[in-house]
Design a protein around this motif. Sequence first.
Motif, PDB file in Angstrom:
ATOM      1  N   TYR A   3       0.835  -1.187   0.000  1.00 30.59           N
ATOM      2  CA  TYR A   3       0.000   0.000   0.000  1.00 30.59           C
ATOM      3  C   TYR A   3       0.876   1.246   0.000  1.00 30.59           C
ATOM      4  O   TYR A   3       2.002   1.225   0.512  1.00 30.59           O
ATOM      5  CB  TYR A   3      -0.875   0.034   1.261  1.00 30.59           C
ATOM      6  N   PRO A   4       0.367   2.351  -0.529  1.00 27.23           N
ATOM      7  CA  PRO A   4       0.998   3.630  -0.214  1.00 27.23           C
ATOM      8  C   PRO A   4       0.753   3.917   1.267  1.00 27.23           C
ATOM      9  O   PRO A   4       0.014   3.178   1.932  1.00 27.23           O
ATOM     10  CB  PRO A   4       0.231   4.621  -1.104  1.00 27.23           C
ATOM     11  N   GLU A   5       1.327   4.950   1.802  1.00 28.76           N
ATOM     12  CA  GLU A   5       1.112   5.249   3.214  1.00 28.76           C
ATOM     13  C   GLU A   5      -0.358   5.605   3.434  1.00 28.76           C
ATOM     14  O   GLU A   5      -0.875   6.569   2.861  1.00 28.76           O
ATOM     15  CB  GLU A   5       2.003   6.400   3.673  1.00 28.76           C
ATOM     16  N   LEU A   6      -1.028   4.816   4.271  1.00 29.40           N
ATOM     17  CA  LEU A   6      -2.459   5.005   4.524  1.00 29.40           C
ATOM     18  C   LEU A   6      -2.675   5.839   5.777  1.00 29.40           C
ATOM     19  O   LEU A   6      -1.920   5.735   6.745  1.00 29.40           O
ATOM     20  CB  LEU A   6      -3.153   3.657   4.686  1.00 29.40           C
ATOM     21  N   SER A  53      -6.104   6.098   1.248  1.00 28.36           N
ATOM     22  CA  SER A  53      -4.856   6.390   0.534  1.00 28.36           C
ATOM     23  C   SER A  53      -4.959   7.787  -0.069  1.00 28.36           C
ATOM     24  O   SER A  53      -5.986   8.165  -0.622  1.00 28.36           O
ATOM     25  CB  SER A  53      -4.606   5.351  -0.565  1.00 28.36           C
ATOM     26  N   TRP A  64      -8.555  11.609  -1.852  1.00 29.87           N
ATOM     27  CA  TRP A  64      -8.509  10.454  -0.957  1.00 29.87           C
ATOM     28  C   TRP A  64      -9.304   9.290  -1.549  1.00 29.87           C
ATOM     29  O   TRP A  64     -10.314   9.499  -2.221  1.00 29.87           O
ATOM     30  CB  TRP A  64      -9.100  10.805   0.416  1.00 29.87           C
ATOM     31  N   GLU A  67      -9.803   2.672   1.316  1.00 29.80           N
ATOM     32  CA  GLU A  67      -9.173   1.382   1.034  1.00 29.80           C
ATOM     33  C   GLU A  67      -9.683   0.256   1.936  1.00 29.80           C
ATOM     34  O   GLU A  67      -9.991  -0.838   1.459  1.00 29.80           O
ATOM     35  CB  GLU A  67      -7.658   1.495   1.214  1.00 29.80           C
TER      36      GLU A  67
END
Length: 252
Positions: A3-6, A53, A64, A67
């Motif tokens: 994941y990207p930074e959540l 995300s 945004w 997720e």
Amino acid sequence: MDYPELLPGTLLRRYKRFLADVRLDDGREVVAHCPNTGSMRGVNVPGCRVWLSPSDNPKRKLAWTWELIELPQPDGRLAMASVQTGRANRIVEEALRADRVPSLTGYAELRREAPVACAGEKASRLDFRLDDPERGTAFVEVKQVTLREPDGHGYFPDAVSERGRKHLEVLMDLAEAGQRAVLLFCVAHEGIDAVAPAEHLDPAYARALREAATRGVEVLAQRCEIRREGKRPVAIHLGEGLPVDLERRFTA
């Protein structure tokens, strides 16, 4: 899949299918894109913790994307579920390429969005086509499962799915023509330990799924596993296989 930074927050409401109001942990209230256009039965629970995300793409209307959601379970645990249906095929593709789907290992080539010609109908597309000089061809259709009913089982679909039933018909035609045809349930809810057709929501799909199994379509299920660093989710991948109970029926 990493994941990207959540960022965490609390779900306030989901509305107009594509929108969700979320209060981030820092107090900001934001509108997030909801990438799940279905009913989201069982995973649209205001007040629960969610993970978003971010995007810095100036062409996007919303910065945004919703997720994940954390859902309370009967034993007091929190089970995480992915509401991002667009990630299911990427998760499965990664697993297929890494030979992490035990019955679909050893194929030399993978193609996405594989066209399939059906007699008397327009060409359809299935999610994956696998080819190998020795093993032949396998067609794979992926369906994400997030509906967990109070009996503890996972069910698909979470609403009437005409499109899902048509995919089953294509798979049945392929199987009867001698091709390998596979339906793979990507179970994106940590609290689900088995999958069944949701006859209480879509009896036509349930009948078609049982018929497909008798006509040679392979029906598989594997659970998504979410890796965390502390409490923060950082990756998701396809994990262990789960049983599929075609005869189970949920009664409220």
